[in-house]
Design a protein around this motif. Structure first.
Motif, PDB file in Angstrom:
ATOM      1  N   HIS A 166       0.825  -1.206   0.000  1.00  0.00           N
ATOM      2  CA  HIS A 166       0.000   0.000   0.000  1.00  0.00           C
ATOM      3  C   HIS A 166       0.863   1.261   0.000  1.00  0.00           C
ATOM      4  N   GLY A 167       2.010   1.164   0.602  1.00  0.00           N
ATOM      5  CA  GLY A 167       2.988   2.250   0.636  1.00  0.00           C
ATOM      6  C   GLY A 167       4.340   1.641   0.935  1.00  0.00           C
ATOM      7  N   TYR A 168       5.324   2.473   1.197  1.00  0.00           N
ATOM      8  CA  TYR A 168       6.649   1.956   1.558  1.00  0.00           C
ATOM      9  C   TYR A 168       6.618   1.530   3.023  1.00  0.00           C
ATOM     10  N   PRO A 169       6.974   0.266   3.317  1.00  0.00           N
ATOM     11  CA  PRO A 169       6.885  -0.231   4.695  1.00  0.00           C
ATOM     12  C   PRO A 169       7.782   0.552   5.645  1.00  0.00           C
ATOM     13  N   VAL A 170       7.249   0.877   6.813  1.00  0.00           N
ATOM     14  CA  VAL A 170       7.989   1.626   7.829  1.00  0.00           C
ATOM     15  C   VAL A 170       7.708   1.020   9.194  1.00  0.00           C
ATOM     16  N   ALA A 171       8.471   1.471  10.178  1.00  0.00           N
ATOM     17  CA  ALA A 171       8.245   1.114  11.573  1.00  0.00           C
ATOM     18  C   ALA A 171       8.127   2.400  12.374  1.00  0.00           C
ATOM     19  N   PRO A 172       7.217   2.461  13.351  1.00  0.00           N
ATOM     20  CA  PRO A 172       7.073   3.671  14.161  1.00  0.00           C
ATOM     21  C   PRO A 172       8.406   4.097  14.773  1.00  0.00           C
ATOM     22  N   GLY A 173       8.661   5.398  14.729  1.00  0.00           N
ATOM     23  CA  GLY A 173       9.890   5.945  15.287  1.00  0.00           C
ATOM     24  C   GLY A 173      11.018   6.088  14.292  1.00  0.00           C
ATOM     25  N   GLN A 174      10.914   5.445  13.115  1.00  0.00           N
ATOM     26  CA  GLN A 174      11.950   5.583  12.096  1.00  0.00           C
ATOM     27  C   GLN A 174      11.908   6.989  11.486  1.00  0.00           C
ATOM     28  N   THR A 175      13.085   7.507  11.150  1.00  0.00           N
ATOM     29  CA  THR A 175      13.204   8.804  10.497  1.00  0.00           C
ATOM     30  C   THR A 175      13.463   8.597   9.009  1.00  0.00           C
ATOM     31  N   TYR A 176      12.801   9.392   8.188  1.00  0.00           N
ATOM     32  CA  TYR A 176      12.954   9.319   6.742  1.00  0.00           C
ATOM     33  C   TYR A 176      13.183  10.714   6.171  1.00  0.00           C
ATOM     34  N   THR A 177      13.853  10.743   5.014  1.00  0.00           N
ATOM     35  CA  THR A 177      14.033  11.977   4.271  1.00  0.00           C
ATOM     36  C   THR A 177      13.363  11.823   2.915  1.00  0.00           C
ATOM     37  N   TRP A 178      12.547  12.804   2.539  1.00  0.00           N
ATOM     38  CA  TRP A 178      11.814  12.770   1.274  1.00  0.00           C
ATOM     39  C   TRP A 178      12.017  14.092   0.546  1.00  0.00           C
ATOM     40  N   TRP A 179      12.353  13.994  -0.748  1.00  0.00           N
ATOM     41  CA  TRP A 179      12.560  15.215  -1.535  1.00  0.00           C
ATOM     42  C   TRP A 179      12.460  14.900  -3.017  1.00  0.00           C
ATOM     43  N   THR A 180      12.064  15.912  -3.798  1.00  0.00           N
ATOM     44  CA  THR A 180      12.001  15.822  -5.262  1.00  0.00           C
ATOM     45  C   THR A 180      12.888  16.913  -5.860  1.00  0.00           C
ATOM     46  N   PRO A 181      14.205  16.743  -5.827  1.00  0.00           N
ATOM     47  CA  PRO A 181      15.095  17.790  -6.340  1.00  0.00           C
ATOM     48  C   PRO A 181      14.889  18.079  -7.816  1.00  0.00           C
ATOM     49  N   GLY A 182      14.433  17.076  -8.598  1.00  0.00           N
ATOM     50  CA  GLY A 182      14.201  17.298 -10.020  1.00  0.00           C
ATOM     51  C   GLY A 182      13.104  18.310 -10.265  1.00  0.00           C
ATOM     52  N   LEU A 183      11.969  18.136  -9.603  1.00  0.00           N
ATOM     53  CA  LEU A 183      10.855  19.077  -9.768  1.00  0.00           C
ATOM     54  C   LEU A 183      11.183  20.440  -9.180  1.00  0.00           C
ATOM     55  N   ASP A 184      11.916  20.454  -8.070  1.00  0.00           N
ATOM     56  CA  ASP A 184      12.311  21.737  -7.483  1.00  0.00           C
ATOM     57  C   ASP A 184      13.231  22.503  -8.429  1.00  0.00           C
ATOM     58  N   ALA A 185      14.195  21.787  -9.033  1.00  0.00           N
ATOM     59  CA  ALA A 185      15.116  22.442  -9.956  1.00  0.00           C
ATOM     60  C   ALA A 185      14.390  22.943 -11.202  1.00  0.00           C
ATOM     61  N   ALA A 186      13.310  22.252 -11.597  1.00  0.00           N
ATOM     62  CA  ALA A 186      12.539  22.667 -12.775  1.00  0.00           C
ATOM     63  C   ALA A 186      11.638  23.854 -12.484  1.00  0.00           C
ATOM     64  N   GLY A 187      11.523  24.246 -11.207  1.00  0.00           N
ATOM     65  CA  GLY A 187      10.708  25.400 -10.842  1.00  0.00           C
ATOM     66  C   GLY A 187       9.241  25.115 -10.663  1.00  0.00           C
ATOM     67  N   ALA A 188       8.874  23.855 -10.449  1.00  0.00           N
ATOM     68  CA  ALA A 188       7.468  23.512 -10.259  1.00  0.00           C
ATOM     69  C   ALA A 188       6.939  24.150  -8.970  1.00  0.00           C
ATOM     70  N   PRO A 189       5.809  24.867  -9.026  1.00  0.00           N
ATOM     71  CA  PRO A 189       5.236  25.471  -7.813  1.00  0.00           C
ATOM     72  C   PRO A 189       4.546  24.422  -6.954  1.00  0.00           C
ATOM     73  N   MET A 190       5.077  24.190  -5.772  1.00  0.00           N
ATOM     74  CA  MET A 190       4.560  23.119  -4.917  1.00  0.00           C
ATOM     75  C   MET A 190       4.531  23.566  -3.470  1.00  0.00           C
ATOM     76  N   LEU A 191       3.647  22.932  -2.701  1.00  0.00           N
ATOM     77  CA  LEU A 191       3.705  23.062  -1.250  1.00  0.00           C
ATOM     78  C   LEU A 191       4.953  22.345  -0.750  1.00  0.00           C
ATOM     79  N   PRO A 192       5.389  22.595   0.490  1.00  0.00           N
ATOM     80  CA  PRO A 192       6.557  21.858   1.017  1.00  0.00           C
ATOM     81  C   PRO A 192       6.373  20.351   0.886  1.00  0.00           C
ATOM     82  N   ALA A 193       7.475  19.626   0.627  1.00  0.00           N
ATOM     83  CA  ALA A 193       7.451  18.178   0.446  1.00  0.00           C
ATOM     84  C   ALA A 193       6.729  17.511   1.609  1.00  0.00           C
ATOM     85  N   ARG A 194       5.924  16.501   1.320  1.00  0.00           N
ATOM     86  CA  ARG A 194       5.087  15.905   2.364  1.00  0.00           C
ATOM     87  C   ARG A 194       4.875  14.413   2.141  1.00  0.00           C
TER      88      ARG A 194
END
Length: 283
Positions: free
Chosen positions: A151-179
């Motif tokens: 259903h999504g990427y498997p996780v465990a409570p308390g784990q820390t993750y980093t999420w980012w789309t540098p490609g879309l940011d570099a292209a100048g796409a108007p977006m809300l903060p990564a979520r």
């Protein structure tokens, strides 16, 4: 020798093996066969699907961890595959997905016709282009990164993750903060987490009861931009990403346990020489 730990189990019940593996073989199984003609010519054949194989060994292991692996290997709780967070994976997204390449099916999902993905083609080498056709009254429309099996990427409570789309940011796409969105083992939505500002990675922590994470972006205006690269990584790697690091996608496929063994000592009840082999489950 470097010790390697990992998380393994059914989604919603991932367990960290507290003793690091003494050996971890994740060499790709290319499956290439070579043919040599009588005239000396050489041709090769490679299968269209090349499942990943993992082999792990431990010199010793805590009793509770052994029992956890034993239940998984014997399929006492579920007949299906298990989830495994590879300790060496620097980007949990699939290879083509992380690069923004190839057919969109199974990699991204959108709402209705608000977003259209162009390009991609039938091979995994053609770039994808995101076209936002409509922005609803809510002020944004979402593009979700999908896991190919769970259903999504498997996780465990308390784990820390980093999420980012540098490609879309570099292209100048108007977006809300990564979520990201969090879901429990029954795929019920729990909550969302987001970066504090736009154009920067989101460093988020899985909440209690979290079993899956779905990373996404929320576009706030119409337009067309190249998909480019994206990263979902275990731990806080925001500094490296901002410095220009772009790890390739390793993926987090489901696995089936194909071999498991251990030796138990009668005297002290310790477990040693634990061996585990898994093969990627492919559609």
């Amino acid at each position: 020798m470097t010790q390697l730990g990992l998380w393994i189990g059914l989604p919603g019940a991932l367990r960290e093996i507290t003793d690091g593996a003494s050996a971890f073989d994740r060499s790709p199984d290319l499956g290439v066969t070579e043919f040599r003609s009588l005239a000396g010519g050489v041709t090769t054949w490679a299968p269209p699907v090349r499942p990943r194989r993992l082999k792990l060994t431990w010199d010793s292991m805590q009793q509770d961890d052994v029992q956890h692996l034993d239940r998984l290997a014997r399929r006492l709780d579920q007949l299906g595959p298990v989830a495994l967070v590879d300790p060496l994976a620097r980007n949990l997204l699939g290879g083509a997905q992380a690069a923004g390449l190839g057919p969109s099916e199974g990699k991204w999902s959108v709402t209705g016709t608000e977003i259209i993905l162009y390009g991609g083609g039938v091979t995994e080498v053609t770039p994808n282009v995101v076209s936002v056709e409509t922005v609803p009254a809510s002020g944004h429309t979402d593009l979700v990164w999908r896991h190919p099996y769970f259903h999504g990427y498997p996780v465990a409570p308390g784990q820390t993750y980093t999420w980012w789309t540098p490609g879309l940011d570099a292209a100048g796409a108007p977006m809300l903060p990564a979520r990201v969105s969090w879901y429990d083992a029954s795929t019920v939505f729990l909550s969302e987490s987001a970066a504090s500002t736009s154009g920067r990675p989101a460093v988020v922590t899985a909440p209690p009861r979290a079993a899956y994470v779905r990373p996404y972006v929320a576009f706030t205006a119409k337009g067309m931009w190249g998909m480019g690269e994206s990263v979902l990584a275990l731990g806080d790697v925001s500094a490296a990403l901002l410095a220009g690091d772009r790890p390739i996608g390793d993926g987090t496929p489901p696995y089936s346990i194909t071999r498991y063994s251990h030796v138990a000592s009668e005297g002290d009840g310790a477990y040693r020489d634990i061996s585990l082999e898994l093969v990627e489950v492919t559609p």
